[in-house]
Design a protein around this motif. Sequence first.
Motif, PDB file in Angstrom:
ATOM      1  N   VAL A   1      35.155  42.752  32.783  1.00  0.00           N
ATOM      2  CA  VAL A   1      34.192  44.048  32.881  1.00  0.00           C
ATOM      3  C   VAL A   1      33.493  43.811  34.100  1.00  0.00           C
ATOM      4  O   VAL A   1      32.863  42.751  34.452  1.00  0.00           O
ATOM      5  CB  VAL A   1      33.088  43.871  31.688  1.00  0.00           C
ATOM      6  CG1 VAL A   1      32.289  45.082  31.619  1.00  0.00           C
ATOM      7  CG2 VAL A   1      33.876  44.142  30.315  1.00  0.00           C
ATOM      8  N   VAL A   2      33.483  45.002  34.848  1.00  0.00           N
ATOM      9  CA  VAL A   2      32.769  45.023  36.145  1.00  0.00           C
ATOM     10  C   VAL A   2      31.755  46.202  36.209  1.00  0.00           C
ATOM     11  O   VAL A   2      31.846  47.332  35.325  1.00  0.00           O
ATOM     12  CB  VAL A   2      33.746  44.834  37.425  1.00  0.00           C
ATOM     13  CG1 VAL A   2      34.537  43.628  37.487  1.00  0.00           C
ATOM     14  CG2 VAL A   2      34.536  46.307  37.354  1.00  0.00           C
ATOM     15  N   PRO A   3      30.775  46.341  36.928  1.00  0.00           N
ATOM     16  CA  PRO A   3      30.175  47.600  37.223  1.00  0.00           C
ATOM     17  C   PRO A   3      30.922  48.430  37.567  1.00  0.00           C
ATOM     18  O   PRO A   3      31.966  48.635  38.401  1.00  0.00           O
ATOM     19  CB  PRO A   3      29.145  47.131  38.252  1.00  0.00           C
ATOM     20  CG  PRO A   3      28.934  45.532  38.231  1.00  0.00           C
ATOM     21  CD  PRO A   3      30.404  45.255  37.989  1.00  0.00           C
ATOM     22  N   PRO A   4      30.318  49.768  37.027  1.00  0.00           N
ATOM     23  CA  PRO A   4      31.274  50.999  37.458  1.00  0.00           C
ATOM     24  C   PRO A   4      31.428  51.453  39.081  1.00  0.00           C
ATOM     25  O   PRO A   4      32.289  52.043  39.560  1.00  0.00           O
ATOM     26  CB  PRO A   4      30.550  52.115  36.742  1.00  0.00           C
ATOM     27  CG  PRO A   4      29.731  51.447  35.860  1.00  0.00           C
ATOM     28  CD  PRO A   4      29.363  50.077  36.350  1.00  0.00           C
TER      29      PRO A   4
ATOM     30  N   THR B   1      34.128  49.555  32.632  1.00  0.00           N
ATOM     31  CA  THR B   1      35.188  49.638  33.775  1.00  0.00           C
ATOM     32  C   THR B   1      35.764  48.033  33.804  1.00  0.00           C
ATOM     33  O   THR B   1      35.147  47.336  33.631  1.00  0.00           O
ATOM     34  CB  THR B   1      34.381  49.750  35.277  1.00  0.00           C
ATOM     35  OG1 THR B   1      33.924  51.153  35.032  1.00  0.00           O
ATOM     36  CG2 THR B   1      35.223  49.810  36.089  1.00  0.00           C
ATOM     37  N   VAL B   2      36.945  48.185  33.760  1.00  0.00           N
ATOM     38  CA  VAL B   2      37.653  46.610  33.726  1.00  0.00           C
ATOM     39  C   VAL B   2      38.420  46.597  34.830  1.00  0.00           C
ATOM     40  O   VAL B   2      39.222  47.463  35.242  1.00  0.00           O
ATOM     41  CB  VAL B   2      38.714  46.922  32.338  1.00  0.00           C
ATOM     42  CG1 VAL B   2      39.426  45.571  32.092  1.00  0.00           C
ATOM     43  CG2 VAL B   2      37.882  47.296  31.188  1.00  0.00           C
ATOM     44  N   ARG B   3      38.277  45.260  35.361  1.00  0.00           N
ATOM     45  CA  ARG B   3      39.381  44.928  36.325  1.00  0.00           C
ATOM     46  C   ARG B   3      40.408  44.236  35.703  1.00  0.00           C
ATOM     47  O   ARG B   3      40.334  43.160  35.189  1.00  0.00           O
ATOM     48  CB  ARG B   3      38.541  43.888  37.295  1.00  0.00           C
ATOM     49  CG  ARG B   3      39.055  43.423  38.417  1.00  0.00           C
ATOM     50  CD  ARG B   3      38.798  42.194  39.177  1.00  0.00           C
ATOM     51  NE  ARG B   3      37.369  42.359  39.581  1.00  0.00           N
ATOM     52  CZ  ARG B   3      36.374  41.528  39.474  1.00  0.00           C
ATOM     53  NH1 ARG B   3      36.911  40.129  39.319  1.00  0.00           N
ATOM     54  NH2 ARG B   3      35.294  41.446  40.060  1.00  0.00           N
ATOM     55  N   MET B   4      41.665  44.859  36.202  1.00  0.00           N
ATOM     56  CA  MET B   4      42.724  44.419  35.452  1.00  0.00           C
ATOM     57  C   MET B   4      43.135  43.002  36.169  1.00  0.00           C
ATOM     58  O   MET B   4      42.855  42.752  37.441  1.00  0.00           O
ATOM     59  CB  MET B   4      43.947  45.190  35.367  1.00  0.00           C
ATOM     60  CG  MET B   4      43.463  46.644  34.990  1.00  0.00           C
ATOM     61  SD  MET B   4      43.179  46.809  33.306  1.00  0.00           S
ATOM     62  CE  MET B   4      44.993  46.763  32.710  1.00  0.00           C
ATOM     63  N   ASN B   5      44.081  42.231  35.727  1.00  0.00           N
ATOM     64  CA  ASN B   5      44.773  41.088  36.183  1.00  0.00           C
ATOM     65  C   ASN B   5      46.433  41.304  36.386  1.00  0.00           C
ATOM     66  O   ASN B   5      46.874  42.374  35.772  1.00  0.00           O
ATOM     67  CB  ASN B   5      44.333  39.886  35.362  1.00  0.00           C
ATOM     68  CG  ASN B   5      44.798  39.516  34.160  1.00  0.00           C
ATOM     69  OD1 ASN B   5      45.761  40.390  33.668  1.00  0.00           O
ATOM     70  ND2 ASN B   5      44.263  39.021  33.450  1.00  0.00           N
ATOM     71  N   GLU B   6      47.075  40.251  36.856  1.00  0.00           N
ATOM     72  CA  GLU B   6      48.406  40.400  37.213  1.00  0.00           C
ATOM     73  C   GLU B   6      49.234  40.409  35.715  1.00  0.00           C
ATOM     74  O   GLU B   6      49.984  41.217  35.628  1.00  0.00           O
ATOM     75  CB  GLU B   6      48.967  39.339  38.003  1.00  0.00           C
ATOM     76  CG  GLU B   6      48.503  39.441  39.434  1.00  0.00           C
ATOM     77  CD  GLU B   6      48.918  38.184  40.261  1.00  0.00           C
ATOM     78  OE1 GLU B   6      49.737  37.395  39.686  1.00  0.00           O
ATOM     79  OE2 GLU B   6      48.401  37.824  41.410  1.00  0.00           O
ATOM     80  N   GLY B   7      48.735  39.652  34.813  1.00  0.00           N
ATOM     81  CA  GLY B   7      49.242  39.567  33.681  1.00  0.00           C
ATOM     82  C   GLY B   7      49.218  41.116  32.837  1.00  0.00           C
ATOM     83  O   GLY B   7      50.121  41.297  32.097  1.00  0.00           O
ATOM     84  N   ALA B   8      48.164  41.696  33.010  1.00  0.00           N
ATOM     85  CA  ALA B   8      47.932  42.785  32.353  1.00  0.00           C
ATOM     86  C   ALA B   8      49.071  44.026  32.601  1.00  0.00           C
ATOM     87  O   ALA B   8      49.194  44.932  31.949  1.00  0.00           O
ATOM     88  CB  ALA B   8      46.434  43.562  32.477  1.00  0.00           C
ATOM     89  N   GLU B   9      49.577  43.766  33.987  1.00  0.00           N
ATOM     90  CA  GLU B   9      50.483  44.950  34.284  1.00  0.00           C
ATOM     91  C   GLU B   9      52.029  44.461  33.853  1.00  0.00           C
ATOM     92  O   GLU B   9      52.799  44.964  34.162  1.00  0.00           O
ATOM     93  CB  GLU B   9      50.493  44.862  35.826  1.00  0.00           C
ATOM     94  CG  GLU B   9      49.153  45.553  36.422  1.00  0.00           C
ATOM     95  CD  GLU B   9      48.794  46.905  35.911  1.00  0.00           C
ATOM     96  OE1 GLU B   9      49.726  47.638  35.509  1.00  0.00           O
ATOM     97  OE2 GLU B   9      47.339  47.161  35.757  1.00  0.00           O
ATOM     98  N   THR B  10      52.157  43.097  33.330  1.00  0.00           N
ATOM     99  CA  THR B  10      53.456  42.705  32.776  1.00  0.00           C
ATOM    100  C   THR B  10      53.236  42.741  31.093  1.00  0.00           C
ATOM    101  O   THR B  10      53.226  43.716  30.580  1.00  0.00           O
ATOM    102  CB  THR B  10      53.730  41.494  33.172  1.00  0.00           C
ATOM    103  OG1 THR B  10      52.653  40.290  32.921  1.00  0.00           O
ATOM    104  CG2 THR B  10      53.861  41.573  34.850  1.00  0.00           C
TER     105      THR B  10
END
Length: 360
Positions: A233-236, A216-225
Amino acid sequence: MDKSQKRKKDKKKDKKSKKKKLTQEQPVLDKSDGEDEVQYGTKAVEDVLNEAIEDKGRPWTVSVALPGSILDNAQSLPLRTYLAGQIARALVVFNVDEVIVFDESGYDAVESTEGTFQGIGRKGNANVQLARILQYLECPQYLRKNFFPKHPDLQYAGVLNPLDCPHHMRAEAPSSYREGVVLKKQIAVGKGSYVDVGKTKEVQIDKQLQPGLRVTVRMNEGAETSEFKHCKVVPPSEPRTNAGLYWGYSVRLASSLGSVFTSCPYKDGYDLTIGTSEKGENVDDVELPEFRHLLVVFGGLKGLENSLEADEKLEVPEPSLLFDQYLNTCPNQGSGTIRTEEAILVTMSILRPKILQAIS
């Protein structure tokens, strides 16, 4: 151009600008199916997602346990598959976080979907087949090729209806979290790993992990551009606990009814357990106490009494003694029998307001 022509031209411009504004800012009412359904534009969808992220998380969980033997009631292989799909749909509709498939045969049970295929039908292992189909449906479509190679249990996967869960998203859909698979792609030491999260380009995470692992991945602002870097990576469970998002269910195989309780993944176990039976107390007369981890157990074709009888390690005279509450969730039923897939819908429907009241 005379004045009348100019006025007509200005009116057309006003109509176009109003129509454009309505399309961008207001929901459109769609009555094509006879019901009022609001469809939102892209901007409104982003607002709804942002509100969900800002909302408080959900610390409590709901688990459902049922025997895999219910598949034996289906007359053909396609019907077995479709029945498993019905159960999966019921689970996600009511935000179930964990499903336990237990064996009630009393024979040597399997607690994993890994290993050699031993056939399906009445001679095969219905528990493993049900668990595998539930896992397949819960997995986002763009990841299935990585985790589910061709298998006889999934021969009729084409009859399954999609779950359409929040984590089953399209490439362009905005989200703060995504499910992904770690790729076997070279990267500099100490720079983490690349992960396929179903977008047009892989993202870079903060940890170096084994290829082929689902994360499970926590996206950041850059990942949406244009930049797909510095994701984490975070716990599910984080999308649920931090953002209040429903993030699918986990699947667990239990060798017996007793193993449903003893192999609980939560540190302090289930603090509220409910058994379902027509011999139970009328659900209308019951209120649920406050809980953190709720477990609802359903019986098979012959009820929980048969499941208890098959488990030699449980030394209790009747199943009601295993649970905090033993409930009849459909009193005065008009049919002599209620199938398990029907019981899940009936039970979770009537428990839903009681659950919300207990945790509020």
